[in-house]
Motif scaffolding. Structure first.
Motif, PDB file in Angstrom:
ATOM      1  N   LYS A  16       0.859  -1.115   0.094  1.00 34.67           N
ATOM      2  CA  LYS A  16      -0.006   0.042   0.163  1.00 34.67           C
ATOM      3  C   LYS A  16       1.094   1.110  -0.072  1.00 34.67           C
ATOM      4  O   LYS A  16       1.730   1.208   0.652  1.00 34.67           O
ATOM      5  N   LEU A  17       0.527   2.226  -0.922  1.00 31.08           N
ATOM      6  CA  LEU A  17       1.400   3.314  -1.117  1.00 31.08           C
ATOM      7  C   LEU A  17       0.332   4.857  -0.564  1.00 31.08           C
ATOM      8  O   LEU A  17      -0.594   4.731  -1.199  1.00 31.08           O
ATOM      9  N   ARG A  18       0.974   5.399   0.343  1.00 33.75           N
ATOM     10  CA  ARG A  18       0.151   6.732   0.505  1.00 33.75           C
ATOM     11  C   ARG A  18       1.074   7.812   0.146  1.00 33.75           C
ATOM     12  O   ARG A  18       2.115   8.072   0.359  1.00 33.75           O
ATOM     13  N   ALA A  19       0.314   8.802  -0.753  1.00 38.75           N
ATOM     14  CA  ALA A  19       1.312   9.904  -1.447  1.00 38.75           C
ATOM     15  C   ALA A  19       1.085  10.839  -0.546  1.00 38.75           C
ATOM     16  O   ALA A  19       0.133  11.471  -0.190  1.00 38.75           O
ATOM     17  N   LEU A  20       2.231  11.444   0.133  1.00 34.52           N
ATOM     18  CA  LEU A  20       2.402  12.538   0.877  1.00 34.52           C
ATOM     19  C   LEU A  20       2.640  13.843   0.200  1.00 34.52           C
ATOM     20  O   LEU A  20       2.252  14.749   0.468  1.00 34.52           O
ATOM     21  N   ALA A  21       3.402  13.829  -0.732  1.00 30.91           N
ATOM     22  CA  ALA A  21       3.539  15.030  -1.779  1.00 30.91           C
ATOM     23  C   ALA A  21       3.999  14.509  -3.148  1.00 30.91           C
ATOM     24  O   ALA A  21       4.776  13.499  -3.215  1.00 30.91           O
ATOM     25  N   GLY A  22       3.562  15.370  -4.002  1.00 32.21           N
ATOM     26  CA  GLY A  22       3.776  14.817  -5.597  1.00 32.21           C
ATOM     27  C   GLY A  22       2.909  13.761  -5.818  1.00 32.21           C
ATOM     28  O   GLY A  22       1.864  13.412  -5.337  1.00 32.21           O
ATOM     29  N   SER A  23       3.154  13.255  -7.108  1.00 31.98           N
ATOM     30  CA  SER A  23       2.376  12.260  -7.748  1.00 31.98           C
ATOM     31  C   SER A  23       3.112  10.741  -7.890  1.00 31.98           C
ATOM     32  O   SER A  23       4.458  10.880  -8.091  1.00 31.98           O
ATOM     33  N   TRP A  24       2.407   9.659  -7.462  1.00 30.45           N
ATOM     34  CA  TRP A  24       3.021   8.353  -7.466  1.00 30.45           C
ATOM     35  C   TRP A  24       2.177   7.509  -8.089  1.00 30.45           C
ATOM     36  O   TRP A  24       1.174   7.618  -8.372  1.00 30.45           O
ATOM     37  N   GLN A  25       3.039   6.506  -8.450  1.00 37.52           N
ATOM     38  CA  GLN A  25       2.395   4.975  -8.708  1.00 37.52           C
ATOM     39  C   GLN A  25       3.366   3.871  -8.808  1.00 37.52           C
ATOM     40  O   GLN A  25       4.405   3.814  -8.933  1.00 37.52           O
ATOM     41  N   LEU A  26       2.607   2.921  -8.100  1.00 31.61           N
ATOM     42  CA  LEU A  26       3.004   1.522  -7.854  1.00 31.61           C
ATOM     43  C   LEU A  26       2.891   0.843  -9.391  1.00 31.61           C
ATOM     44  O   LEU A  26       1.796   0.714  -9.796  1.00 31.61           O
ATOM     45  N   THR A  27       4.069  -0.113  -9.583  1.00 27.06           N
ATOM     46  CA  THR A  27       3.502  -0.946 -10.698  1.00 27.06           C
ATOM     47  C   THR A  27       2.547  -1.704 -10.612  1.00 27.06           C
ATOM     48  O   THR A  27       2.338  -2.580  -9.538  1.00 27.06           O
ATOM     49  N   PRO A  82      -2.197  16.010  -2.058  1.00 29.00           N
ATOM     50  CA  PRO A  82      -2.754  17.453  -2.280  1.00 29.00           C
ATOM     51  C   PRO A  82      -1.548  18.385  -2.281  1.00 29.00           C
ATOM     52  O   PRO A  82      -1.706  19.477  -2.857  1.00 29.00           O
ATOM     53  N   ILE A  83      -0.415  18.105  -1.931  1.00 29.87           N
ATOM     54  CA  ILE A  83       0.668  19.290  -1.980  1.00 29.87           C
ATOM     55  C   ILE A  83       1.476  18.561  -3.079  1.00 29.87           C
ATOM     56  O   ILE A  83       2.067  17.603  -3.133  1.00 29.87           O
ATOM     57  N   GLN A  84       1.728  19.447  -4.227  1.00 24.78           N
ATOM     58  CA  GLN A  84       2.590  19.373  -5.412  1.00 24.78           C
ATOM     59  C   GLN A  84       3.799  20.100  -5.755  1.00 24.78           C
ATOM     60  O   GLN A  84       4.506  19.915  -6.532  1.00 24.78           O
ATOM     61  N   THR A  85       4.107  20.919  -4.781  1.00 22.94           N
ATOM     62  CA  THR A  85       5.227  22.035  -5.178  1.00 22.94           C
ATOM     63  C   THR A  85       6.395  22.206  -4.499  1.00 22.94           C
ATOM     64  O   THR A  85       6.862  22.983  -4.051  1.00 22.94           O
ATOM     65  N   LEU A  86       6.743  20.686  -3.851  1.00 22.96           N
ATOM     66  CA  LEU A  86       8.067  20.880  -3.141  1.00 22.96           C
ATOM     67  C   LEU A  86       9.337  21.370  -3.955  1.00 22.96           C
ATOM     68  O   LEU A  86       9.357  21.196  -5.207  1.00 22.96           O
ATOM     69  N   ALA A  87      10.253  22.055  -3.448  1.00 15.71           N
ATOM     70  CA  ALA A  87      11.504  22.564  -3.830  1.00 15.71           C
ATOM     71  C   ALA A  87      12.124  21.389  -4.500  1.00 15.71           C
ATOM     72  O   ALA A  87      12.112  20.167  -3.870  1.00 15.71           O
ATOM     73  N   GLY A  88      13.003  21.593  -5.616  1.00 15.77           N
ATOM     74  CA  GLY A  88      13.716  20.521  -6.352  1.00 15.77           C
ATOM     75  C   GLY A  88      12.836  19.364  -6.785  1.00 15.77           C
ATOM     76  O   GLY A  88      13.264  18.233  -6.812  1.00 15.77           O
ATOM     77  N   ALA A  89      11.416  19.759  -7.119  1.00 14.09           N
ATOM     78  CA  ALA A  89      10.505  18.780  -7.785  1.00 14.09           C
ATOM     79  C   ALA A  89      10.422  17.506  -6.669  1.00 14.09           C
ATOM     80  O   ALA A  89      10.200  16.413  -7.279  1.00 14.09           O
ATOM     81  N   GLY A  90      10.760  17.790  -5.315  1.00 13.15           N
ATOM     82  CA  GLY A  90      10.529  16.783  -4.469  1.00 13.15           C
ATOM     83  C   GLY A  90       9.107  16.055  -4.313  1.00 13.15           C
ATOM     84  O   GLY A  90       8.199  16.766  -4.571  1.00 13.15           O
ATOM     85  N   LYS A  91       9.090  14.760  -4.025  1.00 17.84           N
ATOM     86  CA  LYS A  91       8.045  13.940  -3.812  1.00 17.84           C
ATOM     87  C   LYS A  91       8.282  12.962  -2.706  1.00 17.84           C
ATOM     88  O   LYS A  91       9.530  12.447  -2.687  1.00 17.84           O
ATOM     89  N   ILE A  92       7.326  12.478  -2.044  1.00 16.68           N
ATOM     90  CA  ILE A  92       7.407  11.847  -0.366  1.00 16.68           C
ATOM     91  C   ILE A  92       6.258  10.946  -0.423  1.00 16.68           C
ATOM     92  O   ILE A  92       5.172  11.462  -0.859  1.00 16.68           O
ATOM     93  N   ALA A  93       6.437   9.635  -0.240  1.00 15.25           N
ATOM     94  CA  ALA A  93       5.500   9.020  -0.043  1.00 15.25           C
ATOM     95  C   ALA A  93       5.708   7.921   1.091  1.00 15.25           C
ATOM     96  O   ALA A  93       6.878   7.624   1.570  1.00 15.25           O
TER      97      ALA A  93
END
Length: 286
Positions: A149-160, A168-179
């Protein structure tokens, strides 16, 4: 999954005597655009009851994620929010914020949470601060058929093998994303993150077994930098596993760090100190 570097979280203390485990690199910026991860995990209130009284920041973004318990956030912008289990909070501090994070008085089941710091590029370090959180909507989750199970914390994500999701938060510095990736006993997951140059993961629970030769087991408290250009395959041990995933684009700018300030030159650090001492950051209203 090809592991490039491996680190171990170290015991530390911050705020008003809060016991944490920390992984940080302000010298070599090997986690660029990320700078630091702090984990608070305890069922003993004495480990965190002092919380984080009012303090300043400049030049970074702070990202907080709570899995158990919670904090009350206050800042000089006028935000007062209870950040509880399943919530995230993002502060792009820019030219300056003053905030506090104090344990919620009604939390009875301990505290487990994370604060992540990201560097801000030079051109944005002195812009006005931005505050956002997820308290008004649940964070999106997706699952595969292999116990992941993957919970998206920032950015866009996809499990194969699963549907894509957008935090809901998409604009972290350095195109950062967290899950937050949660694996059941012997569960597995695959992710293709080749669009980001930097990928790391912090194992906060259980064990992950490497599927490449020679087989190796990684346990809670370890932080791995992995090759983003290879398909990332993660398999849990018998006890399952939980890991925070990080991806981003390195900023590659020189930094100077002093306490809550991360700038580009020593002169800018001294200016941040002077501005804070002169009250130019503002103050938290009672």
């Amino acid at each position: 999954m090809k592991v490039i570097s491996q680190f171990t979280a170290r015991p530390a203390m911050d705020g008003d005597g809060v016991n944490i485990r920390r992984v940080a690199d302000f010298m070599n910026t090997r986690f660029d655009p990320f700078l630091m991860l702090d984990e608070i995990k305890s069922d003993d209130a004495n480990d965190y009851i002092g919380g984080f009284p009012p303090h300043p920041h400049r030049g970074i973004e702070t990202f907080t994620y709570i899995r158990k318990g919670g904090f009350e956030h206050r800042d000089q912008l006028g935000n007062v929010k209870a950040i509880k289990a399943g919530d995230v909070q993002w502060m792009s501090t820019g030219s300056g914020v003053v905030h506090s994070e104090m344990p919620l008085a009604d939390a009875q089941d301990g505290l487990h949470g994370f604060q992540i710091w990201l560097n801000m590029p030079t051109k944005e370090k002195m812009r006005p601060a931005i505050y956002r959180d997820s308290t008004d909507e649940p964070l999106p989750e997706t699952e595969n058929d292999s116990g992941a199970k993957l919970r998206a914390l920032a950015g866009s994500w996809q499990l194969t093998g699963a549907a894509p999701i957008d935090a809901p938060i998409q604009t972290l510095a350095g195109a950062g994303k967290i899950a937050d990736l949660m694996l059941a006993s012997n569960g597995s997951a695959q992710l293709d993150l080749h669009e980001r140059e930097y990928v790391g993961l912090y194992l906060y629970q259980g064990e992950i077994v490497s599927q490449s030769a020679p087989q190796k087991t990684y346990s809670a408290g370890q932080y791995l930098i992995v090759d983003s250009q290879q398909l990332i395959t993660l398999k849990a041990g018998e006890q399952g596993a939980g890991a925070l995933l990080f991806a981003g684009q390195p900023i590659r700018e020189k930094i100077v760090h002093m306490g809550p300030f991360v700038m580009n030159t020593e002169q800018e650090i001294q200016q941040a100190i002077a501005d804070y001492q002169a009250g130019r950051f503002g103050s938290i209203k009672a």
